[in-house]
Write an enzyme that holds these catalytic residues in place. Structure first.
Site, PDB file in Angstrom:
ATOM      1  N   GLU A  22       5.402   0.073  10.196  1.00 37.09           N
ATOM      2  CA  GLU A  22       5.486  -1.285   9.426  1.00 37.09           C
ATOM      3  C   GLU A  22       7.365  -1.990   9.443  1.00 37.09           C
ATOM      4  OE1 GLU A  22       1.635  -0.061   7.619  1.00 37.09           O
ATOM      5  OE2 GLU A  22       3.287   0.813   8.482  1.00 37.09           O
ATOM      6  N   CYS A  28       0.784   0.720   2.591  1.00 37.89           N
ATOM      7  CA  CYS A  28       1.355   1.780   1.771  1.00 37.89           C
ATOM      8  C   CYS A  28       1.932   0.492   1.218  1.00 37.89           C
ATOM      9  CB  CYS A  28       1.656   3.139   2.551  1.00 37.89           C
ATOM     10  SG  CYS A  28       3.124   2.681   2.427  1.00 37.89           S
ATOM     11  N   CYS A  32       5.209  -0.355   2.251  1.00 36.45           N
ATOM     12  CA  CYS A  32       5.093  -1.139   3.105  1.00 36.45           C
ATOM     13  C   CYS A  32       4.878  -2.767   2.682  1.00 36.45           C
ATOM     14  CB  CYS A  32       4.606  -0.493   4.353  1.00 36.45           C
ATOM     15  SG  CYS A  32       4.919   0.306   5.546  1.00 36.45           S
TER      16      CYS A  32
END
Length: 163
Positions: free
Chosen positions: A68, A96, A99
């Site tokens: 990402e 996560c 990101c």
């Protein structure tokens, strides 16, 4: 007649999401080919891919080299702007927290992810990060596009590491 148009529009929109998720899956396969955790992401603006990335943590010696982040960085270079207004991200696995915050800070409009990540997914799995009141930007999200394929590439990668 209006209902038929709506049905066609929804089907076409779904097909577009699947096509872009296939492009993110190609990025995940690139990560796998260099022995990285197979996660891939793309950024789309006006139906064009303007940034792509895959995990490169090991090869770049960087904890932040998630798919990402790499895609956001490439899209920012393409637009010559760190704000990715009116852009959408497609990613093979639920982001996560790191990101998710980058997605908010980049001002992405929509996040589409294929499969939840039960151990570290910050959107629906271990947290509902986009629902936090302190955030100064709202990111819409949907998931489930190519879920089985994207889930399998991750599962099989880790099975091969353990086996």
């Amino acid at each position: 007649m209006g209902n038929i148009f709506l049905i066609i529009f929804v089907l076409e929109k779904h097909e577009i999401h699947l096509a872009f998720m296939r492009e993110a899956l190609k990025q995940a396969k690139l990560a796998k080919s260099i022995n990285e955790v197979p996660v891939g992401a793309i950024i789309v603006k006006n139906s064009k891919i303007i940034g792509s990335g895959h995990n490169q943590n090991i090869s770049s010696h960087s904890v932040s080299a998630h798919a990402e982040i790499n895609a956001i960085n490439k899209a920012g270079l393409f637009l010559k702007n760190y704000r990715l207004v009116e852009c959408d991200m497609y990613v093979t696995v639920e982001p996560c927290h790191m990101c998710a915050k980058a997605i908010v800070d980049a001002r992405l409009r929509n996040l589409y992810f294929a499969t939840p990540e039960p151990k570290s997914g910050a959107i629906i799995s271990v947290d509902s990060f986009f629902e936090k009141n302190f955030l100064n930007h709202v990111v819409n999200y949907e998931y489930g596009f190519l879920q089985e394929e994207c889930s399998n590439i991750i599962k099989n990668f880790f099975i091969s590491k353990r086996g």
